[in-house]
Scaffold this motif. Structure first.
Motif, PDB file in Angstrom:
ATOM      1  N   ARG A 525       0.823  -1.208   0.000  1.00  0.00           N
ATOM      2  CA  ARG A 525       0.000   0.000   0.000  1.00  0.00           C
ATOM      3  C   ARG A 525       0.861   1.264   0.000  1.00  0.00           C
ATOM      4  O   ARG A 525       0.412   2.323  -0.434  1.00  0.00           O
ATOM      5  CB  ARG A 525      -0.925   0.038   1.212  1.00  0.00           C
ATOM      6  N   ARG A 528       1.929   1.993  -4.065  1.00  0.00           N
ATOM      7  CA  ARG A 528       0.999   2.059  -5.192  1.00  0.00           C
ATOM      8  C   ARG A 528       0.892   3.454  -5.787  1.00  0.00           C
ATOM      9  O   ARG A 528       0.536   3.618  -6.963  1.00  0.00           O
ATOM     10  CB  ARG A 528      -0.385   1.559  -4.778  1.00  0.00           C
ATOM     11  N   HIS A 529       1.198   4.501  -5.000  1.00  0.00           N
ATOM     12  CA  HIS A 529       1.099   5.872  -5.497  1.00  0.00           C
ATOM     13  C   HIS A 529       2.441   6.418  -5.970  1.00  0.00           C
ATOM     14  O   HIS A 529       2.542   7.615  -6.258  1.00  0.00           O
ATOM     15  CB  HIS A 529       0.522   6.789  -4.418  1.00  0.00           C
ATOM     16  N   GLY A 546       4.361   1.747 -13.834  1.00  0.00           N
ATOM     17  CA  GLY A 546       3.417   2.218 -12.838  1.00  0.00           C
ATOM     18  C   GLY A 546       2.668   1.061 -12.201  1.00  0.00           C
ATOM     19  O   GLY A 546       2.687  -0.073 -12.692  1.00  0.00           O
ATOM     20  N   HIS A 547       1.970   1.344 -11.109  1.00  0.00           N
ATOM     21  CA  HIS A 547       1.247   0.309 -10.371  1.00  0.00           C
ATOM     22  C   HIS A 547       0.213  -0.389 -11.252  1.00  0.00           C
ATOM     23  O   HIS A 547       0.206  -1.627 -11.362  1.00  0.00           O
ATOM     24  CB  HIS A 547       0.576   0.943  -9.155  1.00  0.00           C
ATOM     25  N   ASP A 548      -0.658   0.376 -11.892  1.00  0.00           N
ATOM     26  CA  ASP A 548      -1.708  -0.227 -12.710  1.00  0.00           C
ATOM     27  C   ASP A 548      -1.126  -0.983 -13.900  1.00  0.00           C
ATOM     28  O   ASP A 548      -1.606  -2.068 -14.260  1.00  0.00           O
ATOM     29  CB  ASP A 548      -2.670   0.861 -13.193  1.00  0.00           C
ATOM     30  N   GLU A 549      -0.093  -0.411 -14.500  1.00  0.00           N
ATOM     31  CA  GLU A 549       0.545  -1.061 -15.649  1.00  0.00           C
ATOM     32  C   GLU A 549       1.125  -2.414 -15.268  1.00  0.00           C
ATOM     33  O   GLU A 549       0.959  -3.418 -15.976  1.00  0.00           O
ATOM     34  CB  GLU A 549       1.636  -0.147 -16.214  1.00  0.00           C
ATOM     35  N   LEU A 551       0.257  -4.320 -12.783  1.00  0.00           N
ATOM     36  CA  LEU A 551      -0.816  -5.274 -12.478  1.00  0.00           C
ATOM     37  C   LEU A 551      -1.393  -5.880 -13.758  1.00  0.00           C
ATOM     38  O   LEU A 551      -1.698  -7.079 -13.818  1.00  0.00           O
ATOM     39  CB  LEU A 551      -1.915  -4.590 -11.668  1.00  0.00           C
ATOM     40  N   ARG A 552      -1.530  -5.063 -14.788  1.00  0.00           N
ATOM     41  CA  ARG A 552      -2.075  -5.578 -16.048  1.00  0.00           C
ATOM     42  C   ARG A 552      -1.136  -6.609 -16.682  1.00  0.00           C
ATOM     43  O   ARG A 552      -1.589  -7.545 -17.334  1.00  0.00           O
ATOM     44  CB  ARG A 552      -2.309  -4.412 -17.019  1.00  0.00           C
ATOM     45  N   ALA A 558       2.680  -8.256  -9.911  1.00  0.00           N
ATOM     46  CA  ALA A 558       1.276  -8.623  -9.695  1.00  0.00           C
ATOM     47  C   ALA A 558       1.160  -9.771  -8.702  1.00  0.00           C
ATOM     48  O   ALA A 558       0.247  -9.782  -7.854  1.00  0.00           O
ATOM     49  CB  ALA A 558       0.624  -9.005 -11.036  1.00  0.00           C
ATOM     50  N   TRP A 561       1.637  -8.314  -5.321  1.00  0.00           N
ATOM     51  CA  TRP A 561       0.449  -7.545  -4.929  1.00  0.00           C
ATOM     52  C   TRP A 561      -0.675  -8.475  -4.480  1.00  0.00           C
ATOM     53  O   TRP A 561      -1.337  -8.240  -3.468  1.00  0.00           O
ATOM     54  CB  TRP A 561       0.004  -6.679  -6.102  1.00  0.00           C
TER      55      TRP A 561
END
Length: 575
Positions: A525, A528-529, A546-549, A551-552, A558, A561
């Motif tokens: 946590r 993530r930012h 980046g975090h979202d990238e 994870l994808r 991932a 996470w």
């Protein structure tokens, strides 16, 4: 040993040491020469006119008085120089330790330096105050007496002189024979000390396991090894002590037999023979004391050797013309670093633009903390370069480099002072209002309000009187007060309870605002930012983005996470 002592003292402090040594040597020579006056005294006393001995007795008394004055001055000089040099060596050791790379201070090293800076330096410097004068006297006075005997009768002088190389050989061989045993004993002593500390720290574990009445095998083994090493060390000195005693007694017997033979033949007078026998007997006491002095000197020499090894450790080289970074961007270019016989980082390249946040994640042993340490120049890289504002950290002066960092580690060390004093370490010239503002931003003011003595509360050695979360708040307040442009964070919330974690996290957010940040964290946590995340494994970057990238992509990040979410999901399922 004298050469090593002078090397440890350094050029600044070796001058007084040399002068003291010269005074002690002069005193020992005067002592030996004063005994030469016994010859005319005994010759007059044993002759037809004993009254003629009065002027010679006066001269002998004056010589003894002169020797006493010199001995007083040399001993006083030894004590004064020893005290001054003790302070000087502490300063030199402290200055040198302050220049060594921070990475040099491993857990074992800290204990070693602590012991060396305490009892070690005292024992090493006691040579000057307590052992040097007796040793010089034991070595120089007998040689002077042998010279006097050679002048009186060359045959008896040669008989006495024959013992000199034998005594020297015994001392050298004894030193060599006991050096290894002394080193082993010192190593066993250090190991036993560590086991005692381990035993004390392990009490909660031992008692929780119901082993309160059980002996601690590791400690018992260490103490048995100390006993064996002490016995071997003592036995190693016995041949030398016995050999020295036999040599001195044999030399005296040889002079006595030869002198008696020469006296019976009329080739030497009774007064001369009696004086020579007195002189020879006078040599015995200082020579025999060499055995005891040798053991003490060898022990002190061991501490000197350890002190010398620390002082000869090369600090990180400083630039002749320090560079000034142009900004606060961070860059690692093809960095390779080895430590403890293994490759920690291998060809690592990454950059952090000024004002952005980089999060570093990965398994234990991946090299995450090492990344921060190389940035702060705790070590120098083996290959590649680490840059700040375009300047290699090796080309930046230490003060300039450290002024650019605010560092918050998981293990916080606080000095045994007040809370305010520990916060002020970030910027000693800060005003009271600035200290209070930094404390409020770190939510340290909540801790201060709960303490009976408030800001004057002493935290104990290492901050032992505060909890882990409270120590972290002090550390963050210190970093906020420093107001450095680059922030390094290493696992700062990994061992905190939820309340302290929330408070520390809020303080960290304030600390990171507007600064270049490199953070290492296990709790996902906190990352993530971040503007960018790198996943490190075996010293290499295996993923970044980046975090979202990330994870994808469904890769290593991932997986990490998802594992971090699993305990929370399991907890919700049980509710």
């Amino acid at each position: 040993m004298i050469r090593m002592l002078l090397r440890v003292l350094g050029h600044r402090y070796s001058g007084p040491m040399r002068r003291t040594l010269a005074l002690m040597t002069t005193t020992a020579v005067v002592e030996g020469l004063s005994y030469a006056l016994l010859v005319p005294v005994l010759r007059a006393l044993l002759g037809d006119a004993p009254g003629d001995a009065r002027p010679w007795l006066g001269a002998f008394g004056a010589a003894v008085a002169g020797y006493a004055v010199l001995r007083y001055l040399s001993d006083l000089s030894g004590f004064r120089v020893g005290t001054a040099l003790l302070r000087g060596v502490y300063h030199r050791l402290g200055d040198h330790l302050a220049r060594l790379p921070i990475g040099w201070y491993g857990p074992a090293r800290v204990g070693e330096v602590s012991a060396l800076a305490g009892q070690g330096v005292l024992q090493a410097m006691s040579v000057i105050a307590h052992l040097l004068a007796p040793f010089v006297s034991a070595a120089v006075t007998p040689l002077t007496v042998v010279g006097v005997i050679l002048v009186l009768d060359w045959r008896l002088g040669l008989a006495a002189l024959a013992a000199v190389p034998v005594v020297a050989a015994i001392q050298i061989l004894t030193g060599r024979a006991t050096a290894a045993e002394d080193a082993r004993r010192a190593a066993r002593d250090r190991e036993a000390t560590g086991r005692v500390v381990e035993y004390l720290r392990a009490q909660p574990v031992l008692r929780a396991g119901g082993r309160t009445a059980e002996r601690f095998q590791l400690l018992d083994d260490a103490l048995r090894e100390v006993q064996r090493a002490s016995r071997r060390s003592t036995l190693a000195t016995l041949p030398g002590a016995l050999g020295l005693t036999l040599t001195v007694q044999a030399a005296f017997t040889a002079v006595l037999v030869l002198g008696a033979h020469l006296a019976l033949d009329g080739r030497v007078g009774a007064a001369e023979l009696l004086a020579i026998l007195v002189l020879t007997a006078r040599c015995a006491d200082p020579l025999l004391s060499l055995a005891d002095l040798g053991g003490k000197l060898r022990a002190a020499r061991g501490e000197l050797a350890r002190l010398d090894a620390v002082l000869r450790t090369e600090p990180l080289p400083q630039p002749a013309e320090p560079a000034r970074p142009a900004g606060h961007a961070v860059e690692f270019e093809s960095v390779a670093f080895r430590h403890g016989g293994r490759t920690v980082l291998d060809g690592l390249t990454l950059s952090v633009p000024e004002g952005q946040r980089l999060a570093v994640v990965g398994p234990s042993g991946a090299g995450k903390t090492t990344l921060l340490q190389l940035l702060a120049r705790f070590h120098d890289v083996d290959a590649g370069a680490v840059r700040i504002g375009g300047a290699d950290v090796r080309s930046i002066g230490t003060a300039e480099l450290m002024a650019r960092f605010a560092i918050v580690f998981q293990d916080v060390y606080l000095f045994d002072g007040t809370i305010e004093e520990n916060v002020r370490l970030g910027r000693p010239d800060a005003t009271g209002a600035e200290v209070r503002a930094a404390a409020a931003a770190a939510r340290l003011d909540e801790v201060v309000e709960r303490l009976p003595e408030g800001w004057s509360t002493r935290v104990g050695e290492g901050g032992a009187r505060l909890s882990g979360g409270e120590r972290q708040r002090v550390s963050i307040a210190r970093a906020l007060l420093k107001d450095a442009p680059i922030v390094l964070l290493d696992e700062v919330t990994s061992a905190l309870d939820p309340v302290n974690e929330a408070a520390v996290h809020a303080g960290i957010e304030r600390l990171m605002a507007g600064r270049t940040v490199v953070m290492v964290a296990h709790r996902m946590r906190t990352v993530r930012h971040a503007d960018r995340i790198v996943f490190l494994d075996a010293g290499r970057i295996v993923e970044e983005g980046g975090h979202d990238e990330l994870l994808r992509r469904g890769g290593r990040y991932a997986d990490f996470w998802n594992l971090s979410l699993a305990p929370a999901a399991g907890g919700r399922g049980r509710e």
